[in-house]
Design a protein around this motif. Sequence first.
Motif, PDB file in Angstrom:
ATOM      1  N   GLY A 125       0.871  -1.314   0.124  1.00 48.57           N
ATOM      2  CA  GLY A 125      -0.174   0.045   0.006  1.00 48.57           C
ATOM      3  C   GLY A 125       1.055   1.283  -0.090  1.00 48.57           C
ATOM      4  N   GLU A 126       0.226   2.364  -0.259  1.00 50.56           N
ATOM      5  CA  GLU A 126       0.939   3.701  -0.326  1.00 50.56           C
ATOM      6  C   GLU A 126       1.240   4.043   1.138  1.00 50.56           C
ATOM      7  OE1 GLU A 126       0.027   8.178  -1.524  1.00 50.56           O
ATOM      8  OE2 GLU A 126      -1.615   6.936  -1.669  1.00 50.56           O
ATOM      9  N   ILE A 127       2.596   4.708   1.459  1.00 53.58           N
ATOM     10  CA  ILE A 127       2.785   5.261   2.448  1.00 53.58           C
ATOM     11  C   ILE A 127       2.719   6.455   2.334  1.00 53.58           C
ATOM     12  CG2 ILE A 127       5.076   5.367   3.965  1.00 53.58           C
ATOM     13  CD1 ILE A 127       6.113   3.021   2.354  1.00 53.58           C
ATOM     14  N   LYS A 128       1.751   7.202   2.872  1.00 59.70           N
ATOM     15  CA  LYS A 128       1.180   8.324   2.893  1.00 59.70           C
ATOM     16  C   LYS A 128       2.140   9.586   3.404  1.00 59.70           C
ATOM     17  CE  LYS A 128      -3.501   7.249   2.069  1.00 59.70           C
ATOM     18  NZ  LYS A 128      -4.663   7.328   2.437  1.00 59.70           N
ATOM     19  N   GLY A 129       2.971   9.165   4.513  1.00 58.20           N
ATOM     20  CA  GLY A 129       3.983  10.078   5.000  1.00 58.20           C
ATOM     21  C   GLY A 129       4.889  10.356   4.233  1.00 58.20           C
ATOM     22  N   TYR A 130       5.517   9.200   3.124  1.00 58.05           N
ATOM     23  CA  TYR A 130       6.453   9.512   2.198  1.00 58.05           C
ATOM     24  C   TYR A 130       5.898  10.260   1.274  1.00 58.05           C
ATOM     25  CZ  TYR A 130       9.478   5.953   4.750  1.00 58.05           C
ATOM     26  OH  TYR A 130      10.204   5.385   5.370  1.00 58.05           O
ATOM     27  N   THR A 131       4.888  10.099   0.783  1.00 55.25           N
ATOM     28  CA  THR A 131       4.089  10.565  -0.374  1.00 55.25           C
ATOM     29  C   THR A 131       4.046  12.215   0.011  1.00 55.25           C
ATOM     30  OG1 THR A 131       2.807   8.941  -1.086  1.00 55.25           O
ATOM     31  CG2 THR A 131       2.228  10.966  -1.730  1.00 55.25           C
TER      32      THR A 131
END
Length: 108
Positions: free
Chosen positions: A43-49
């Motif tokens: 899944g997406e790592i929103k903090g990195y994004t």
Amino acid sequence: MLVSTTEHIGKEYEVIGEVFGMTTQSRNIGSNLAAGIKNIFGGEIKGYTQMMEDARDESVQRLKENAKKMGADAVVMMRFDSGSIGNDMQSVAAYGTAVKYVDERISD
């Protein structure tokens, strides 16, 4: 200030020179923990994004500031480059060509 990824912006201009805007961002502990969990489940790592979006925005802002210091009216052919520094930092560079509009008025 206009920043364009294209060369043609509908105005005549003269080239001032290359211009850059750079920033380096670090990941926070929460992002690192989330990344570890996402690495297992996917899944997406929103903090990195979010970190990358912030770095991109900051690098463009610095590009504009540096172009203004050069006396530019716009930046054409803008591009991004990025890279990792160690395991916890990301560097983003926005770069392009600083230009000055040509006065199209005809003198008498």
